[in-house]
Design a protein around this motif. Sequence first.
Motif, PDB file in Angstrom:
ATOM      1  N   UNK A   1       0.835  -1.199   0.000  1.00 56.44           N
ATOM      2  CA  UNK A   1       0.000   0.000   0.000  1.00 56.44           C
ATOM      3  C   UNK A   1       0.870   1.250   0.000  1.00 56.44           C
ATOM      4  N   UNK A   2       0.434   2.317  -0.664  1.00 55.37           N
ATOM      5  CA  UNK A   2       1.212   3.558  -0.667  1.00 55.37           C
ATOM      6  C   UNK A   2       1.291   4.137   0.742  1.00 55.37           C
ATOM      7  N   UNK A   3       2.372   4.820   1.019  1.00 53.43           N
ATOM      8  CA  UNK A   3       2.565   5.410   2.336  1.00 53.43           C
ATOM      9  C   UNK A   3       2.956   6.877   2.192  1.00 53.43           C
ATOM     10  N   UNK A   4       2.781   7.626   3.264  1.00 52.13           N
ATOM     11  CA  UNK A   4       3.251   9.000   3.307  1.00 52.13           C
ATOM     12  C   UNK A   4       3.984   9.220   4.622  1.00 52.13           C
ATOM     13  N   UNK A   5       4.888  10.186   4.621  1.00 48.26           N
ATOM     14  CA  UNK A   5       5.651  10.508   5.826  1.00 48.26           C
ATOM     15  C   UNK A   5       4.921  11.601   6.601  1.00 48.26           C
ATOM     16  N   UNK A   6       4.722  11.362   7.879  1.00 47.63           N
ATOM     17  CA  UNK A   6       4.109  12.345   8.759  1.00 47.63           C
ATOM     18  C   UNK A   6       5.083  12.645   9.896  1.00 47.63           C
ATOM     19  N   UNK A   7       4.965  13.842  10.446  1.00 54.25           N
ATOM     20  CA  UNK A   7       5.851  14.265  11.521  1.00 54.25           C
ATOM     21  C   UNK A   7       5.035  14.773  12.695  1.00 54.25           C
ATOM     22  N   UNK A   8       5.359  14.304  13.874  1.00 55.15           N
ATOM     23  CA  UNK A   8       4.758  14.842  15.099  1.00 55.15           C
ATOM     24  C   UNK A   8       5.870  15.349  16.004  1.00 55.15           C
ATOM     25  N   UNK A   9       5.501  16.187  16.945  1.00 55.77           N
ATOM     26  CA  UNK A   9       6.448  16.717  17.915  1.00 55.77           C
ATOM     27  C   UNK A   9       6.217  15.994  19.243  1.00 55.77           C
ATOM     28  N   UNK A  10       7.273  15.455  19.806  1.00 56.83           N
ATOM     29  CA  UNK A  10       7.187  14.747  21.074  1.00 56.83           C
ATOM     30  C   UNK A  10       7.974  15.494  22.145  1.00 56.83           C
ATOM     31  N   UNK A  11       7.311  15.787  23.250  1.00 55.90           N
ATOM     32  CA  UNK A  11       7.961  16.391  24.400  1.00 55.90           C
ATOM     33  C   UNK A  11       8.363  15.261  25.340  1.00 55.90           C
ATOM     34  N   UNK A  12       9.665  15.161  25.639  1.00 52.56           N
ATOM     35  CA  UNK A  12      10.174  14.096  26.497  1.00 52.56           C
ATOM     36  C   UNK A  12      10.965  14.696  27.651  1.00 52.56           C
ATOM     37  N   UNK A  13      10.912  14.023  28.798  1.00 47.58           N
ATOM     38  CA  UNK A  13      11.751  14.472  29.909  1.00 47.58           C
ATOM     39  C   UNK A  13      13.174  14.004  29.662  1.00 47.58           C
ATOM     40  N   UNK A  14      14.118  14.841  30.043  1.00 46.04           N
ATOM     41  CA  UNK A  14      15.522  14.535  29.760  1.00 46.04           C
ATOM     42  C   UNK A  14      16.096  13.509  30.738  1.00 46.04           C
ATOM     43  N   UNK A  15      15.448  13.312  31.874  1.00 43.42           N
ATOM     44  CA  UNK A  15      15.975  12.378  32.868  1.00 43.42           C
ATOM     45  C   UNK A  15      15.810  10.928  32.421  1.00 43.42           C
ATOM     46  N   UNK A  16      14.608  10.588  31.915  1.00 41.33           N
ATOM     47  CA  UNK A  16      14.321   9.205  31.553  1.00 41.33           C
ATOM     48  C   UNK A  16      13.872   9.036  30.105  1.00 41.33           C
ATOM     49  N   UNK A  17      13.854  10.132  29.348  1.00 46.65           N
ATOM     50  CA  UNK A  17      13.402  10.105  27.952  1.00 46.65           C
ATOM     51  C   UNK A  17      11.956   9.632  27.842  1.00 46.65           C
ATOM     52  N   UNK A  18      11.172   9.891  28.844  1.00 46.33           N
ATOM     53  CA  UNK A  18       9.760   9.483  28.855  1.00 46.33           C
ATOM     54  C   UNK A  18       8.934  10.447  28.019  1.00 46.33           C
ATOM     55  N   UNK A  19       8.030   9.878  27.201  1.00 42.66           N
ATOM     56  CA  UNK A  19       7.126  10.705  26.410  1.00 42.66           C
ATOM     57  C   UNK A  19       6.106  11.362  27.332  1.00 42.66           C
ATOM     58  N   UNK A  20       6.077  12.688  27.328  1.00 43.62           N
ATOM     59  CA  UNK A  20       5.186  13.447  28.204  1.00 43.62           C
ATOM     60  C   UNK A  20       4.006  14.013  27.426  1.00 43.62           C
ATOM     61  N   UNK A  21       4.292  14.622  26.272  1.00 42.23           N
ATOM     62  CA  UNK A  21       3.253  15.274  25.464  1.00 42.23           C
ATOM     63  C   UNK A  21       3.510  14.987  23.990  1.00 42.23           C
ATOM     64  N   UNK A  22       2.448  14.646  23.273  1.00 45.67           N
ATOM     65  CA  UNK A  22       2.529  14.441  21.837  1.00 45.67           C
ATOM     66  C   UNK A  22       1.740  15.541  21.136  1.00 45.67           C
ATOM     67  N   UNK A  23       2.352  16.173  20.149  1.00 49.05           N
ATOM     68  CA  UNK A  23       1.688  17.224  19.368  1.00 49.05           C
ATOM     69  C   UNK A  23       1.488  16.685  17.959  1.00 49.05           C
ATOM     70  N   UNK A  24       0.228  16.496  17.595  1.00 43.27           N
ATOM     71  CA  UNK A  24      -0.131  15.915  16.302  1.00 43.27           C
ATOM     72  C   UNK A  24      -0.708  16.993  15.386  1.00 43.27           C
ATOM     73  N   UNK A  25      -0.165  17.090  14.188  1.00 34.98           N
ATOM     74  CA  UNK A  25      -0.710  17.957  13.141  1.00 34.98           C
ATOM     75  C   UNK A  25      -1.444  17.039  12.173  1.00 34.98           C
ATOM     76  N   UNK A  26      -2.760  17.096  12.191  1.00 36.03           N
ATOM     77  CA  UNK A  26      -3.538  16.147  11.412  1.00 36.03           C
ATOM     78  C   UNK A  26      -3.345  16.371   9.916  1.00 36.03           C
ATOM     79  N   UNK A  27      -3.258  15.275   9.188  1.00 36.54           N
ATOM     80  CA  UNK A  27      -3.179  15.288   7.738  1.00 36.54           C
ATOM     81  C   UNK A  27      -4.366  14.517   7.163  1.00 36.54           C
TER      82      UNK A  27
END
Length: 249
Positions: free
Chosen positions: A90-116
């Motif tokens: 199936x055809x695919x497209x590249x999407x980009x989101x912004x992830x906010x992570x804590x620097x201590x444990x690299x834990x994902x805290x907030x995801x910012x999605x730009x809908x396509x």
Amino acid sequence: MPSPFPGMDPYLEGYLWPDVHSALANKIRQQLTPLLRPKYTARLEVYLAEAPFPEGEIGILYPAQIVTHHSLSPQVRREGRGVRTAVLEPPTCRLTRVEIRDTAQNRLVTSIEILSPVNKREPGLTRYRQKRQRLYQANVHLLEMDLLRRGTRPFAQPRLPAVPYCIALTRAQAKQIEFWPLELPTPLPVVPIPLQDPDPDVPLDLQAVLNTIYDEAAYDLSLDYDQPPPPPAFSSSDAEWLQTQLSTS
């Protein structure tokens, strides 16, 4: 030259959208990074999504090009007794989101999605809604930017007015979603980006982000404001406002 619109520019919803999408993600990271350090980082996460384009979508994304139907590329697979069958990917497209992570444990805290468009039609719509549920269960904040009029919004709210654009914030384990419904003349808001307790939210000025990428990418050189904007059609009142706005800009 700035955009003639005070908020979202509907002309960016057409063939320029893939460029707009990636530019928004990059500029959001750039704006947030000084506000997040040293406890948090903003990272760009690029992922692939299946993108079978319906006929109408191809007409929007490639309005002046000849589109050939090579969206499914065959891969030849050898089976028993030398028989070969073509496996279509199936055809695919590249999407980009912004992830906010804590620097201590690299834990994902907030995801910012730009809908396509792929997030707002099947089969991508169902998959995206499943991802939203996984983020909620993982105690991740989710900010969603819907700056496209076509398609189905993945977040539902019966009291949400019928507006062209909308921003939604789902805080980790919150029972309600915060909405910013946006009319065509409305500037994009400054929205809060939640972090881990007890750290306060940081502000994200979405209109400043959009204005900056419009100028940096010189979108005005590629857009013909004498032509109608990409579909779907506006309501009569919005169409009248749009024409007035363009004639006075």
